[in-house]
Design a protein around this motif. Structure first.
Motif, PDB file in Angstrom:
ATOM      1  N   ASN A 124     -16.316  32.835 -11.842  1.00 39.45           N
ATOM      2  CA  ASN A 124     -16.022  34.261 -11.822  1.00 39.45           C
ATOM      3  C   ASN A 124     -14.548  34.442 -11.491  1.00 39.45           C
ATOM      4  O   ASN A 124     -14.161  34.671 -10.347  1.00 39.45           O
ATOM      5  N   THR A 125     -13.720  34.321 -12.510  1.00 39.72           N
ATOM      6  CA  THR A 125     -12.267  34.286 -12.314  1.00 39.72           C
ATOM      7  C   THR A 125     -11.739  35.588 -11.724  1.00 39.72           C
ATOM      8  O   THR A 125     -10.813  35.579 -10.903  1.00 39.72           O
ATOM      9  N   GLY A 126     -12.298  36.728 -12.108  1.00 44.84           N
ATOM     10  CA  GLY A 126     -11.807  38.010 -11.639  1.00 44.84           C
ATOM     11  C   GLY A 126     -11.925  38.200 -10.146  1.00 44.84           C
ATOM     12  O   GLY A 126     -11.162  38.957  -9.537  1.00 44.84           O
TER      13      GLY A 126
ATOM     14  N   ASP B  80     -17.419  50.018 -15.743  1.00 44.95           N
ATOM     15  CA  ASP B  80     -16.957  49.767 -17.102  1.00 44.95           C
ATOM     16  C   ASP B  80     -15.451  49.597 -17.212  1.00 44.95           C
ATOM     17  O   ASP B  80     -14.933  49.326 -18.292  1.00 44.95           O
ATOM     18  N   SER B  81     -14.730  49.758 -16.117  1.00 37.19           N
ATOM     19  CA  SER B  81     -13.277  49.612 -16.160  1.00 37.19           C
ATOM     20  C   SER B  81     -12.910  48.122 -16.184  1.00 37.19           C
ATOM     21  O   SER B  81     -13.699  47.262 -15.786  1.00 37.19           O
ATOM     22  N   PRO B  82     -11.704  47.802 -16.628  1.00 36.35           N
ATOM     23  CA  PRO B  82     -11.276  46.399 -16.614  1.00 36.35           C
ATOM     24  C   PRO B  82     -11.023  45.919 -15.199  1.00 36.35           C
ATOM     25  O   PRO B  82     -10.848  46.713 -14.272  1.00 36.35           O
ATOM     26  N   SER B  83     -11.022  44.610 -15.012  1.00 33.55           N
ATOM     27  CA  SER B  83     -10.560  44.066 -13.736  1.00 33.55           C
ATOM     28  C   SER B  83      -9.058  44.300 -13.645  1.00 33.55           C
ATOM     29  O   SER B  83      -8.381  44.566 -14.640  1.00 33.55           O
ATOM     30  N   GLY B  84      -8.525  44.190 -12.429  1.00 34.67           N
ATOM     31  CA  GLY B  84      -7.132  44.591 -12.245  1.00 34.67           C
ATOM     32  C   GLY B  84      -7.035  46.100 -12.349  1.00 34.67           C
ATOM     33  O   GLY B  84      -7.900  46.842 -11.894  1.00 34.67           O
ATOM     34  N   GLY B  85      -5.989  46.590 -12.983  1.00 38.12           N
ATOM     35  CA  GLY B  85      -5.851  48.020 -13.247  1.00 38.12           C
ATOM     36  C   GLY B  85      -5.794  48.856 -11.990  1.00 38.12           C
ATOM     37  O   GLY B  85      -5.536  48.388 -10.881  1.00 38.12           O
TER      38      GLY B  85
ATOM     39  N   ARG C 121      -1.723  35.493 -27.644  1.00 41.08           N
ATOM     40  CA  ARG C 121      -1.176  34.641 -28.705  1.00 41.08           C
ATOM     41  C   ARG C 121      -2.283  34.097 -29.624  1.00 41.08           C
ATOM     42  O   ARG C 121      -2.042  33.218 -30.449  1.00 41.08           O
ATOM     43  N   GLY C 122      -3.504  34.642 -29.469  1.00 38.55           N
ATOM     44  CA  GLY C 122      -4.587  34.348 -30.400  1.00 38.55           C
ATOM     45  C   GLY C 122      -5.481  33.191 -30.036  1.00 38.55           C
ATOM     46  O   GLY C 122      -6.331  32.779 -30.846  1.00 38.55           O
ATOM     47  N   ALA C 123      -5.360  32.636 -28.830  1.00 33.51           N
ATOM     48  CA  ALA C 123      -6.192  31.504 -28.426  1.00 33.51           C
ATOM     49  C   ALA C 123      -7.606  31.972 -28.080  1.00 33.51           C
ATOM     50  O   ALA C 123      -7.769  32.917 -27.299  1.00 33.51           O
ATOM     51  N   PRO C 124      -8.645  31.343 -28.636  1.00 33.17           N
ATOM     52  CA  PRO C 124     -10.006  31.686 -28.245  1.00 33.17           C
ATOM     53  C   PRO C 124     -10.270  31.303 -26.786  1.00 33.17           C
ATOM     54  O   PRO C 124      -9.778  30.273 -26.310  1.00 33.17           O
ATOM     55  N   VAL C 125     -11.025  32.119 -26.096  1.00 33.79           N
ATOM     56  CA  VAL C 125     -11.515  31.815 -24.753  1.00 33.79           C
ATOM     57  C   VAL C 125     -13.029  31.988 -24.800  1.00 33.79           C
ATOM     58  O   VAL C 125     -13.517  33.098 -25.028  1.00 33.79           O
ATOM     59  N   ILE C 126     -13.753  30.904 -24.605  1.00 36.20           N
ATOM     60  CA  ILE C 126     -15.214  30.930 -24.740  1.00 36.20           C
ATOM     61  C   ILE C 126     -15.827  30.700 -23.363  1.00 36.20           C
ATOM     62  O   ILE C 126     -15.567  29.680 -22.717  1.00 36.20           O
ATOM     63  N   THR C 127     -16.614  31.667 -22.932  1.00 36.98           N
ATOM     64  CA  THR C 127     -17.151  31.688 -21.577  1.00 36.98           C
ATOM     65  C   THR C 127     -18.658  31.491 -21.578  1.00 36.98           C
ATOM     66  O   THR C 127     -19.374  32.081 -22.386  1.00 36.98           O
ATOM     67  N   PHE C 128     -19.118  30.657 -20.634  1.00 38.19           N
ATOM     68  CA  PHE C 128     -20.546  30.447 -20.397  1.00 38.19           C
ATOM     69  C   PHE C 128     -20.820  30.800 -18.936  1.00 38.19           C
ATOM     70  O   PHE C 128     -20.298  30.157 -18.026  1.00 38.19           O
ATOM     71  N   ASN C 129     -21.633  31.822 -18.732  1.00 36.66           N
ATOM     72  CA  ASN C 129     -21.931  32.269 -17.372  1.00 36.66           C
ATOM     73  C   ASN C 129     -23.194  33.124 -17.423  1.00 36.66           C
ATOM     74  O   ASN C 129     -23.308  33.995 -18.289  1.00 36.66           O
ATOM     75  N   PRO C 130     -24.156  32.909 -16.523  1.00 34.84           N
ATOM     76  CA  PRO C 130     -25.363  33.749 -16.535  1.00 34.84           C
ATOM     77  C   PRO C 130     -25.073  35.228 -16.323  1.00 34.84           C
ATOM     78  O   PRO C 130     -25.799  36.080 -16.839  1.00 34.84           O
ATOM     79  N   LEU C 131     -24.045  35.550 -15.542  1.00 31.17           N
ATOM     80  CA  LEU C 131     -23.684  36.931 -15.264  1.00 31.17           C
ATOM     81  C   LEU C 131     -22.472  37.351 -16.088  1.00 31.17           C
ATOM     82  O   LEU C 131     -21.553  36.557 -16.299  1.00 31.17           O
ATOM     83  N   LEU C 132     -22.488  38.592 -16.543  1.00 29.22           N
ATOM     84  CA  LEU C 132     -21.303  39.152 -17.177  1.00 29.22           C
ATOM     85  C   LEU C 132     -20.325  39.548 -16.075  1.00 29.22           C
ATOM     86  O   LEU C 132     -20.612  40.426 -15.261  1.00 29.22           O
ATOM     87  N   GLU C 133     -19.189  38.890 -16.024  1.00 26.69           N
ATOM     88  CA  GLU C 133     -18.202  39.146 -14.978  1.00 26.69           C
ATOM     89  C   GLU C 133     -16.999  39.841 -15.595  1.00 26.69           C
ATOM     90  O   GLU C 133     -16.440  39.377 -16.589  1.00 26.69           O
ATOM     91  N   ARG C 134     -16.569  40.939 -14.962  1.00 23.03           N
ATOM     92  CA  ARG C 134     -15.540  41.795 -15.548  1.00 23.03           C
ATOM     93  C   ARG C 134     -14.226  41.058 -15.807  1.00 23.03           C
ATOM     94  O   ARG C 134     -13.529  41.312 -16.781  1.00 23.03           O
ATOM     95  N   GLY C 135     -13.864  40.131 -14.926  1.00 24.21           N
ATOM     96  CA  GLY C 135     -12.591  39.453 -15.082  1.00 24.21           C
ATOM     97  C   GLY C 135     -12.478  38.666 -16.369  1.00 24.21           C
ATOM     98  O   GLY C 135     -11.378  38.513 -16.908  1.00 24.21           O
TER      99      GLY C 135
END
Length: 771
Positions: A225-227, A16-21, A243-257
């Protein structure tokens, strides 16, 4: 000690932690200890990574900024660096202690873990061992074997790490010898891009640079899977989100990155108790292979919004001026979108009309949009159509050839895109063959060479007699692993130019050689002068790379030197290529590249050390369309089918997608932990939907064998995999590459690009012990 694979009792729990960190920092501390390196001693190397005057990362090909951050590297980039500068050595004593038959029982991780290769080796069949060989003897013996073979029966493979200089020399040597068999890593991943984009916009590569990421006000992500695969890109996504830009992702798997990220670049952020930046404003888990349907739904929503604007006299959503001036085929594409049935769109994508219309509304409000994608689009039977459909979506609103907008194929290996730029291709029409003939006085063979799939077919049917590899781990990276490996041993010649031991070295043919080379981080001196090499990143920018670490062995030669010496032994007197001059001064190779490709490489030697690199001549960035129509082309797909050749309707058939862990890069396995998915201690796992497990009578952690669902008379199976419930669409499952490549039929590829369809492999699961 490095932890071994725990196949009996692996640990799998949610991460459940973020990527990076701090998770990333902890992982790197552990890896440095495992390699016998302290981070303090590695710092002098890492501080030069991806920076002007330094070296370019040997991992991914993401762009390098002109003004780098203090730590211009990611977790995987550091792992790749540690892997290369390890003090461990795979030397002549190692080979004297182990037979090839014994080493074939080792796994991929343990083979590469032995460290850097140090000595040229030749296989001795009587001993079943590799034994040392002098460089001069190796070159003479290999040349002698090659001269006895038909050039059309020999493959010259290139991995994605070789420099522009080495790649250009390599393809010239192969063509002078008489072979256009020049497959490379791109054949396995982004050939759908290389075929699809030229037809759509007249460019084989993307149109955006880092400056566009700074200026965009929206991003799409499809199948990436960018992360794990391009973590440094997370910084630009994070900036866009802030800066408020939407990022819309389509991927079968939930990827943390693409869900949460904490930047190790910012101490305040690392020390904050919050969960990091929310990276995707909307995240849609579509069915694997459902991308065309999803994009059609978005396009349908855009048309509906444009219709409403016309009726009310509002501002048009379509960029009609752009379409009229710059595009061809709009009427046909518009008809396709209007005729598309919402019920079929929802069925094939597993997304709702309401969700796709929401995306269309968000898209309609943006002015500068980047469409990013990875192998989730390209590695399908309809990979070309996937790429072209994303182009269609961007062209509808004029999001091509303007600041802050464009299409962004995110390449994998660090120079795989650049190799194509300087001639690594099996397609003669893509090289300036008339120039090569005029410059160097030889005749380029004109017939098409073998790509990766065709090379594998040739190995299996026996028509390929020799394989010469400039890096890589070919047999593990390709489909039909078992059949390819079995046939590989029947070839006459197997030559591997490498930095580390892998399984491909151990598939001993009648004659087999290991030629160890310098790594990119190491000091390369020729004629007493340090040499710089170059490579191209995902944004088509060319960068210099200068290695300074001490070579792993005094016996190592550089890739250009190895190529030159082999060429002198193999094709002496058959051209005017000055092999010794080029191997002694890489600037002269760059001059030759500029002469052959003047538009892309103008003032190559002057510009390639520019901070941030220099950008290739990409016509589409200024709305110059190098297509047959002279315009950007709307190209509607034929259908939404995931796989047109295999019946995936049976209830016990699942759609398998292969994925990478965050503890690997391509076929290199750094360890057995996939931290970002919470899989710890194994790679032998199949992630699947809980309802599918229940329907099939499977419980969490049951053991299964996995078989390919194909009626071609060939049994493809991997055994003793653990199943685990995961959040992904019904009917889909996922597991790790390259182990599951054995399940991909060679014929299961993009129909024109021949990219293996590794993201949609129909499989059946057979419970262990079941009757």
């Amino acid at each position: 000690m490095d932890r071994s694979e725990n196949t009996d009792n692996p640990r799998i729990k949610p991460y459940d932690s973020p990527s990076g960190g701090w998770g990333s920092v902890k992982s790197l501390v552990e890896k440095s200890k495992q390699e016998g390196l302290l981070l303090s001693s590695v710092w002098a190397t890492l501080e030069r990574q991806n920076k002007p005057g330094g070296y370019q990362c040997v991992s991914c090909s993401w762009a390098k900024p002109a003004e780098p951050r203090p730590f211009e590297y990611c977790e995987n980039g550091v792992k790749a660096t540690l892997w290369e500068i390890t003090p461990k050595r795979c030397d002549r004593d190692f080979f004297a202690r182990h037979t090839v038959s014994e080493l074939l029982q080792w796994n991929d991780h343990d083979l590469e873990k032995q460290g850097r290769l140090t000595t040229p080796m030749k296989y001795d069949r009587t001993l079943d061992q590799y034994v040392p060989v002098k460089w001069t003897d190796a070159f003479a013996d290999i040349a002698s074997e090659l001269k006895a073979l038909d050039p059309k029966s020999v493959v010259f493979y290139v991995s994605g790490r070789a420099s522009l200089e080495a790649s250009h020399m390599w393809q010239l040597m192969a063509r002078i010898y008489g072979s256009n068999n020049l497959p490379d890593s791109s054949n396995m991943c982004h050939e759908s891009t290389s075929v699809g984009l030229p037809e759509s916009i007249g460019s084989p590569v993307g149109t955006v640079t880092l400056a566009d990421f700074d200026a965009c006000d929206m991003m799409f992500f499809f199948g990436h899977n960018t992360g794990t695969n391009a973590p440094r890109l997370l910084h630009w996504i994070q900036q866009a989100r802030k800066r408020g830009a939407p990022v819309i992702t389509f991927n079968p798997l939930l990827e943390r990155g693409l869900m949460r990220f904490k930047s190790p670049q910012h101490p305040g952020e690392m020390l904050s108790p919050d969960e990091g930046t929310k990276m995707s404003s909307d995240y849609y888990q579509l069915r694997a292979g459902g991308d065309i349907a999803a994009m059609t739904g978005i396009a349908k929503g855009v048309l509906a919004l444009d219709d409403a604007a016309k009726e009310t006299g509002g501002k048009r959503v379509l960029d009609t001026a752009f379409i009229e001036e710059h595009c061809h085929g709009w009427d046909r594409f518009e008809a396709f979108v209007r005729d598309a049935d919402w019920a079929e769109i929802e069925r094939c994508s597993t997304l709702t009309r309401a969700d796709l219309e929401h995306v269309a509304r968000v898209y309609s409000r943006a002015s500068r949009v980047i469409g990013n994608y990875g192998m989730g689009l390209t590695q399908h039977r309809h990979g070309i159509e996937n790429v072209q459909m994303l182009c269609n979506l961007l062209l509808m609103r004029g999001m091509m050839g303007k600041e802050g907008a464009g299409i962004s194929p995110i390449r994998g290996h660090s120079n795989v895109q650049g190799q194509r730029t300087v001639g690594i291709t099996e397609k003669v029409e893509l090289i300036p063959h008339e120039k090569f003939e005029a410059f160097y006085g030889f005749t380029v063979p004109k017939e098409k060479g073998l790509d990766t799939v065709e090379a594998c077919e040739g190995v299996i049917d026996g028509s390929v007699k020799g394989f010469v590899c400039l890096g890589g781990n070919f047999s593990r990276a390709v489909p039909e692993t078992g059949r390819v490996e079995e046939a590989w041993r029947k070839m006459r010649l197997n030559v591997q130019i490498s930095t580390k031991l892998n399984r491909n070295h151990l598939l001993a043919s009648e004659k087999s050689y290991i030629l160890p080379c310098l790594g990119r981080l190491e000091r390369d001196e020729q004629n007493g002068r340090p040499q710089t090499v170059s490579m191209e990143d995902s944004t088509a920018c060319i960068h210099a790379s200068l290695g300074k670490t001490e070579p792993a062995s005094k016996e190592l030669l550089s890739e250009p030197r190895i190529i030159a010496e082999l060429a002198k032994a193999l094709v002496a007197g058959r051209s005017t290529v000055p092999w010794d001059e080029w191997a002694g001064d890489y600037a002269k190779v760059r001059d030759a590249i500029e002469r052959a490709y003047p538009d892309d490489f103008r003032d190559f030697n002057t510009r390639f050390e520019t901070p941030g690199g220099f950008h290739r001549d990409i016509g589409a960035t200024r709305r110059e369309w190098r297509t047959e129509t002279g315009k950007a082309n709307f190209l509607p797909p034929e259908s939404f089918d995931v796989d047109p050749d295999i019946d995936t309707r049976p209830a016990d058939v699942l759609n398998l997608m292969t994925v990478r862990s965050n503890d690997q890069f391509n076929t290199t396995i750094y360890g057995y932990d996939d931290r970002l998915r919470g899989v710890d201690g194994t790679r032998m796992v199949i992630l699947m939907n809980a309802e599918d497990m229940k329907r099939m009578g499977l419980s969490d952690r049951d053991r299964v064998d996995v078989e390919t669902h194909a009626d071609d008379g060939i049994v493809r199976r991997v055994e003793n995999y653990l199943v685990h419930a995961w959040q992904l669409p019904r009917g889909d499952c996922a597991g790790y590459y390259p182990e599951l490549n054995a399940l991909i039929p060679l014929w299961h590829h993009s129909r024109r690009a021949h990219v293996p369809a590794a993201k949609s492999v129909p499989v059946r699961l057979v419970r262990r012990g079941a009757a």
